[in-house]
Design a protein around this motif. Structure first.
Motif, mmCIF file in Angstrom:
data_model
loop_
_atom_site.group_PDB
_atom_site.id
_atom_site.type_symbol
_atom_site.label_atom_id
_atom_site.label_comp_id
_atom_site.label_asym_id
_atom_site.label_seq_id
_atom_site.Cartn_x
_atom_site.Cartn_y
_atom_site.Cartn_z
ATOM 1 N N ILE A 126 -2.729 8.749 -3.604
ATOM 2 C CA ILE A 126 -1.939 7.524 -3.490
ATOM 3 C C ILE A 126 -1.477 7.337 -2.042
ATOM 4 N N PRO A 127 -1.166 6.098 -1.658
ATOM 5 C CA PRO A 127 -0.739 5.815 -0.289
ATOM 6 C C PRO A 127 0.770 5.954 -0.126
ATOM 7 N N ALA A 128 1.258 7.185 -0.137
ATOM 8 C CA ALA A 128 2.702 7.428 -0.066
ATOM 9 C C ALA A 128 3.273 7.210 1.327
ATOM 10 N N GLY A 129 2.405 7.012 2.334
ATOM 11 C CA GLY A 129 2.878 6.786 3.697
ATOM 12 C C GLY A 129 3.283 8.068 4.382
ATOM 13 N N SER A 130 4.159 7.941 5.382
ATOM 14 C CA SER A 130 4.581 9.078 6.182
ATOM 15 C C SER A 130 5.977 8.812 6.724
ATOM 16 N N PHE A 131 6.562 9.829 7.350
ATOM 17 C CA PHE A 131 7.784 9.590 8.111
ATOM 18 C C PHE A 131 7.700 10.330 9.430
ATOM 19 N N SER A 132 8.404 9.797 10.413
ATOM 20 C CA SER A 132 8.423 10.409 11.730
ATOM 21 C C SER A 132 9.778 10.153 12.372
ATOM 22 N N GLY A 150 -2.492 7.593 2.923
ATOM 23 C CA GLY A 150 -2.201 8.803 2.171
ATOM 24 C C GLY A 150 -2.528 9.961 3.084
ATOM 25 N N GLN A 151 -1.511 10.719 3.503
ATOM 26 C CA GLN A 151 -1.715 11.819 4.444
ATOM 27 C C GLN A 151 -1.209 13.107 3.810
#
Length: 189
Positions: A126-132, A150-151
């Motif tokens: 799934i395309p849960a995204g990311s945070f930075s 999705g990473q």
């Protein structure tokens, strides 16, 4: 957790959503700020998806349940070779392959066009995204790319590698990121 066998490997068919290490210790809730320090292990909840920084991934207490481990670069390589990725490109930095990413992507949840998505493996990415990290004053995390990326961290020792899938591509990304960044985790047995 739902699981799926791909080749000789047993994988989670969903992202890890744990707030505790295998020994029961709590994983630090970063709550989108750096009050715990930039190099602190932890997770953040991004609209219902739990993303972990690499410090949590490499922690000896293991964020995956007992008898499971965070997928490694070698685990992903074995899976991608099984799916048909060329042996000469599977370790390339950047994007490689043809439709292996589409074979892993869920057919739901991705923004259009969700290129190549068949989920034929049952991996259900799934395309849960990311945070930075996005600034010092106030020190905060920025979440991004939900619906687009999705990473997945791949435990590789000191270097923070990940495999990525994109909404508009059907190949697979292999790249590094800062350890304090947040990515999804898949466990493998």
């Amino acid at each position: 957790y739902q699981t799926v066998q791909i080749g000789q490997q047993m994988w989670f068919a969903e992202n890890l959503q744990s707030y505790h290490y295998a020994n029961g210790d709590p994983i630090t809730n970063l709550a989108w700020d750096y009050s715990h320090g930039q190099d602190s292990e932890g997770y953040a909840d991004y609209d219902g998806d739990i993303l972990y920084n690499y410090y949590a991934v490499e922690d000896d207490r293991n964020i995956c349940p007992e008898d499971w481990h965070v997928s490694t670069a070698n685990d992903w390589t074995e899976m991608l070779l099984y799916l048909g990725m060329d042996e000469n490109t599977v370790w390339n930095y950047g994007y490689a392959g043809t439709n292996e990413g589409g074979m892993l992507k869920s057919t739901d949840g991705w923004n259009d066009p969700n290129t190549g998505a068949t989920n034929s493996t049952g991996f259900n990415a799934i395309p849960a995204g990311s945070f930075s990290y996005c600034g010092m004053y106030p020190p905060t995390y920025c979440q991004s790319n939900k619906g687009y990326l999705g990473q997945f961290w791949t435990y590789s020792g000191d270097t923070a590698w990940y495999r990525g899938l994109d909404w508009n591509r059907s190949d697979v990304q292999h790249q590094t990121k800062d350890k304090w960044a947040g990515k999804s985790v898949r466990c493998v047995q």
